[in-house]
Design a protein around this motif. Structure first.
Motif, PDB file in Angstrom:
ATOM      1  N   LEU A 144       0.806  -1.217   0.000  1.00  0.00           N
ATOM      2  CA  LEU A 144       0.000   0.000   0.000  1.00  0.00           C
ATOM      3  C   LEU A 144       0.840   1.269   0.000  1.00  0.00           C
ATOM      4  O   LEU A 144       0.355   2.336  -0.376  1.00  0.00           O
ATOM      5  CB  LEU A 144      -0.952   0.011   1.202  1.00  0.00           C
ATOM      6  N   SER A 145       2.087   1.176   0.404  1.00  0.00           N
ATOM      7  CA  SER A 145       2.954   2.361   0.443  1.00  0.00           C
ATOM      8  C   SER A 145       3.742   2.531  -0.857  1.00  0.00           C
ATOM      9  O   SER A 145       4.486   3.491  -1.003  1.00  0.00           O
ATOM     10  CB  SER A 145       3.916   2.272   1.632  1.00  0.00           C
ATOM     11  N   LYS A 146       3.555   1.629  -1.820  1.00  0.00           N
ATOM     12  CA  LYS A 146       4.317   1.670  -3.064  1.00  0.00           C
ATOM     13  C   LYS A 146       3.512   2.332  -4.182  1.00  0.00           C
ATOM     14  O   LYS A 146       2.290   2.427  -4.120  1.00  0.00           O
ATOM     15  CB  LYS A 146       4.720   0.250  -3.466  1.00  0.00           C
ATOM     16  N   ASP A 147       4.245   2.772  -5.224  1.00  0.00           N
ATOM     17  CA  ASP A 147       3.588   3.334  -6.408  1.00  0.00           C
ATOM     18  C   ASP A 147       2.572   2.347  -6.961  1.00  0.00           C
ATOM     19  O   ASP A 147       2.806   1.145  -6.979  1.00  0.00           O
ATOM     20  CB  ASP A 147       4.622   3.644  -7.501  1.00  0.00           C
ATOM     21  N   GLY A 148       1.445   2.876  -7.415  1.00  0.00           N
ATOM     22  CA  GLY A 148       0.410   2.038  -7.997  1.00  0.00           C
ATOM     23  C   GLY A 148      -0.670   1.633  -7.007  1.00  0.00           C
ATOM     24  O   GLY A 148      -1.670   1.049  -7.399  1.00  0.00           O
ATOM     25  N   ALA A 149      -0.491   1.949  -5.744  1.00  0.00           N
ATOM     26  CA  ALA A 149      -1.483   1.561  -4.739  1.00  0.00           C
ATOM     27  C   ALA A 149      -2.686   2.514  -4.747  1.00  0.00           C
ATOM     28  O   ALA A 149      -3.768   2.132  -4.315  1.00  0.00           O
ATOM     29  CB  ALA A 149      -0.855   1.535  -3.344  1.00  0.00           C
ATOM     30  N   ARG A 150      -2.486   3.704  -5.253  1.00  0.00           N
ATOM     31  CA  ARG A 150      -3.566   4.696  -5.252  1.00  0.00           C
ATOM     32  C   ARG A 150      -4.519   4.440  -6.414  1.00  0.00           C
ATOM     33  O   ARG A 150      -4.099   4.172  -7.530  1.00  0.00           O
ATOM     34  CB  ARG A 150      -2.978   6.093  -5.361  1.00  0.00           C
ATOM     35  N   ARG A 151      -5.808   4.553  -6.151  1.00  0.00           N
ATOM     36  CA  ARG A 151      -6.807   4.360  -7.204  1.00  0.00           C
ATOM     37  C   ARG A 151      -6.931   5.570  -8.112  1.00  0.00           C
ATOM     38  O   ARG A 151      -7.432   5.465  -9.209  1.00  0.00           O
ATOM     39  CB  ARG A 151      -8.165   4.048  -6.586  1.00  0.00           C
ATOM     40  N   ASP A 152      -6.474   6.724  -7.644  1.00  0.00           N
ATOM     41  CA  ASP A 152      -6.603   7.938  -8.452  1.00  0.00           C
ATOM     42  C   ASP A 152      -5.472   8.108  -9.467  1.00  0.00           C
ATOM     43  O   ASP A 152      -5.436   9.073 -10.213  1.00  0.00           O
ATOM     44  CB  ASP A 152      -6.695   9.179  -7.569  1.00  0.00           C
ATOM     45  N   GLY A 153      -4.531   7.160  -9.480  1.00  0.00           N
ATOM     46  CA  GLY A 153      -3.459   7.182 -10.462  1.00  0.00           C
ATOM     47  C   GLY A 153      -2.294   8.086 -10.125  1.00  0.00           C
ATOM     48  O   GLY A 153      -1.320   8.154 -10.875  1.00  0.00           O
ATOM     49  N   LYS A 154      -2.356   8.804  -9.023  1.00  0.00           N
ATOM     50  CA  LYS A 154      -1.255   9.682  -8.635  1.00  0.00           C
ATOM     51  C   LYS A 154      -0.062   8.842  -8.186  1.00  0.00           C
ATOM     52  O   LYS A 154      -0.213   7.715  -7.735  1.00  0.00           O
ATOM     53  CB  LYS A 154      -1.674  10.624  -7.513  1.00  0.00           C
ATOM     54  N   ALA A 155       1.128   9.449  -8.321  1.00  0.00           N
ATOM     55  CA  ALA A 155       2.353   8.755  -7.918  1.00  0.00           C
ATOM     56  C   ALA A 155       2.388   8.574  -6.394  1.00  0.00           C
ATOM     57  O   ALA A 155       1.767   9.335  -5.648  1.00  0.00           O
ATOM     58  CB  ALA A 155       3.573   9.547  -8.380  1.00  0.00           C
ATOM     59  N   GLY A 156       3.122   7.575  -5.966  1.00  0.00           N
ATOM     60  CA  GLY A 156       3.272   7.313  -4.539  1.00  0.00           C
ATOM     61  C   GLY A 156       2.225   6.351  -4.026  1.00  0.00           C
ATOM     62  O   GLY A 156       1.297   5.964  -4.730  1.00  0.00           O
ATOM     63  N   GLY A 157       2.402   5.985  -2.786  1.00  0.00           N
ATOM     64  CA  GLY A 157       1.469   5.059  -2.162  1.00  0.00           C
ATOM     65  C   GLY A 157       0.412   5.789  -1.351  1.00  0.00           C
ATOM     66  O   GLY A 157       0.287   7.011  -1.407  1.00  0.00           O
ATOM     67  N   LEU A 158      -0.325   5.037  -0.593  1.00  0.00           N
ATOM     68  CA  LEU A 158      -1.343   5.607   0.279  1.00  0.00           C
ATOM     69  C   LEU A 158      -0.683   6.284   1.473  1.00  0.00           C
ATOM     70  O   LEU A 158       0.461   5.974   1.823  1.00  0.00           O
ATOM     71  CB  LEU A 158      -2.293   4.506   0.754  1.00  0.00           C
ATOM     72  N   SER A 159      -1.418   7.170   2.120  1.00  0.00           N
ATOM     73  CA  SER A 159      -0.879   7.869   3.283  1.00  0.00           C
ATOM     74  C   SER A 159      -0.734   6.898   4.452  1.00  0.00           C
ATOM     75  O   SER A 159      -1.450   5.883   4.519  1.00  0.00           O
ATOM     76  CB  SER A 159      -1.804   9.013   3.691  1.00  0.00           C
ATOM     77  N   PRO A 160       0.163   7.187   5.385  1.00  0.00           N
ATOM     78  CA  PRO A 160       0.319   6.308   6.553  1.00  0.00           C
ATOM     79  C   PRO A 160      -0.996   6.105   7.317  1.00  0.00           C
ATOM     80  O   PRO A 160      -1.275   5.005   7.791  1.00  0.00           O
ATOM     81  CB  PRO A 160       1.360   7.033   7.406  1.00  0.00           C
ATOM     82  N   LYS A 161      -1.810   7.158   7.400  1.00  0.00           N
ATOM     83  CA  LYS A 161      -3.085   7.041   8.109  1.00  0.00           C
ATOM     84  C   LYS A 161      -4.024   6.068   7.385  1.00  0.00           C
ATOM     85  O   LYS A 161      -4.680   5.231   8.014  1.00  0.00           O
ATOM     86  CB  LYS A 161      -3.750   8.402   8.245  1.00  0.00           C
ATOM     87  N   THR A 162      -4.076   6.156   6.069  1.00  0.00           N
ATOM     88  CA  THR A 162      -4.928   5.258   5.288  1.00  0.00           C
ATOM     89  C   THR A 162      -4.443   3.813   5.413  1.00  0.00           C
ATOM     90  O   THR A 162      -5.247   2.889   5.552  1.00  0.00           O
ATOM     91  CB  THR A 162      -4.960   5.694   3.809  1.00  0.00           C
ATOM     92  N   ILE A 163      -3.121   3.631   5.375  1.00  0.00           N
ATOM     93  CA  ILE A 163      -2.557   2.291   5.531  1.00  0.00           C
ATOM     94  C   ILE A 163      -2.910   1.729   6.903  1.00  0.00           C
ATOM     95  O   ILE A 163      -3.303   0.570   7.028  1.00  0.00           O
ATOM     96  CB  ILE A 163      -1.032   2.314   5.293  1.00  0.00           C
ATOM     97  N   LYS A 164      -2.806   2.558   7.921  1.00  0.00           N
ATOM     98  CA  LYS A 164      -3.156   2.126   9.280  1.00  0.00           C
ATOM     99  C   LYS A 164      -4.636   1.745   9.350  1.00  0.00           C
ATOM    100  O   LYS A 164      -5.000   0.737   9.957  1.00  0.00           O
ATOM    101  CB  LYS A 164      -2.836   3.234  10.278  1.00  0.00           C
ATOM    102  N   ASN A 165      -5.482   2.555   8.715  1.00  0.00           N
ATOM    103  CA  ASN A 165      -6.919   2.247   8.700  1.00  0.00           C
ATOM    104  C   ASN A 165      -7.207   0.951   7.957  1.00  0.00           C
ATOM    105  O   ASN A 165      -8.042   0.152   8.381  1.00  0.00           O
ATOM    106  CB  ASN A 165      -7.707   3.392   8.067  1.00  0.00           C
ATOM    107  N   ARG A 166      -6.508   0.723   6.843  1.00  0.00           N
ATOM    108  CA  ARG A 166      -6.700  -0.498   6.066  1.00  0.00           C
ATOM    109  C   ARG A 166      -6.269  -1.710   6.886  1.00  0.00           C
ATOM    110  O   ARG A 166      -6.946  -2.727   6.910  1.00  0.00           O
ATOM    111  CB  ARG A 166      -5.888  -0.384   4.772  1.00  0.00           C
ATOM    112  N   TYR A 167      -5.135  -1.589   7.578  1.00  0.00           N
ATOM    113  CA  TYR A 167      -4.671  -2.681   8.445  1.00  0.00           C
ATOM    114  C   TYR A 167      -5.699  -2.949   9.551  1.00  0.00           C
ATOM    115  O   TYR A 167      -5.998  -4.096   9.861  1.00  0.00           O
ATOM    116  CB  TYR A 167      -3.306  -2.350   9.059  1.00  0.00           C
TER     117      TYR A 167
END
Length: 160
Positions: free
Chosen positions: A127-150
């Motif tokens: 989730l922190s790697k490129d391509g994890a975002r659904r909006d196509g922007k570079a980079g991964g998801l934010s740490p808060k979003t990753i924590k929420n997903r976990y």
């Protein structure tokens, strides 16, 4: 009514029936399932019996994480996290459902008996790697979003 017999070590013998055949013999199926408690085994047995009566078979030892997600959504998505009957806001349900569908894409195919903490960690790490975002922007998801997903994966696992 399904019969559930405790065999020890979280194993339960389940016998379900669907009436009698033309010769007066009981139509039944017997299987061994694994469950954390007798209550969970009874719930699984009741569902198994319902499927059996509908003419479907289900091997409870082959549950997938996707199946567990479905059960979690069915039971929990209308209630708040405390389970006190307060309906969640529609926006919260939509956000959670979007996250759940992303989780399902990555982990849903795993059989529960084969789902490991390593597979979950690999998913969370991705989730922190490129391509994890659904909006196509570079980079991964934010740490808060990753924590929420976990947290959501964790809650679904605890529910199971």
């Amino acid at each position: 009514m399904a019969n559930v017999h405790d065999m020890g070590n979280n194993k339960y013998r389940v016998i379900v029936s669907n009436g009698y055949d033309g010769e007066g013999n009981r139509i039944r199926k017997t299987t061994t399932i694994h469950a954390k408690s007798k209550e969970m085994a009874i719930l699984m047995a009741e569902e198994m019996e319902q499927k059996f009566k509908e003419g479907k078979t289900y091997d409870f030892n082959n549950y997938t994480f996707s199946y567990l997600i479905d059960k979690y959504v069915e039971y929990n998505m209308q209630l708040d996290e405390k389970g006190d009957g307060i309906i969640k806001a529609v926006s919260t349900i939509v956000k959670d459902m979007n996250a759940i569908e992303e989780i399902r894409k990555h982990l849903g195919k795993y059989k529960l008996r084969k789902l490991t903490s390593i597979a979950i960690r690999e998913y969370i790490s991705s989730l922190s790697k490129d391509g994890a975002r659904r909006d196509g922007k570079a980079g991964g998801l934010s740490p808060k979003t990753i924590k929420n997903r976990y947290g959501l994966v964790s809650v679904i696992c605890k529910y199971g």
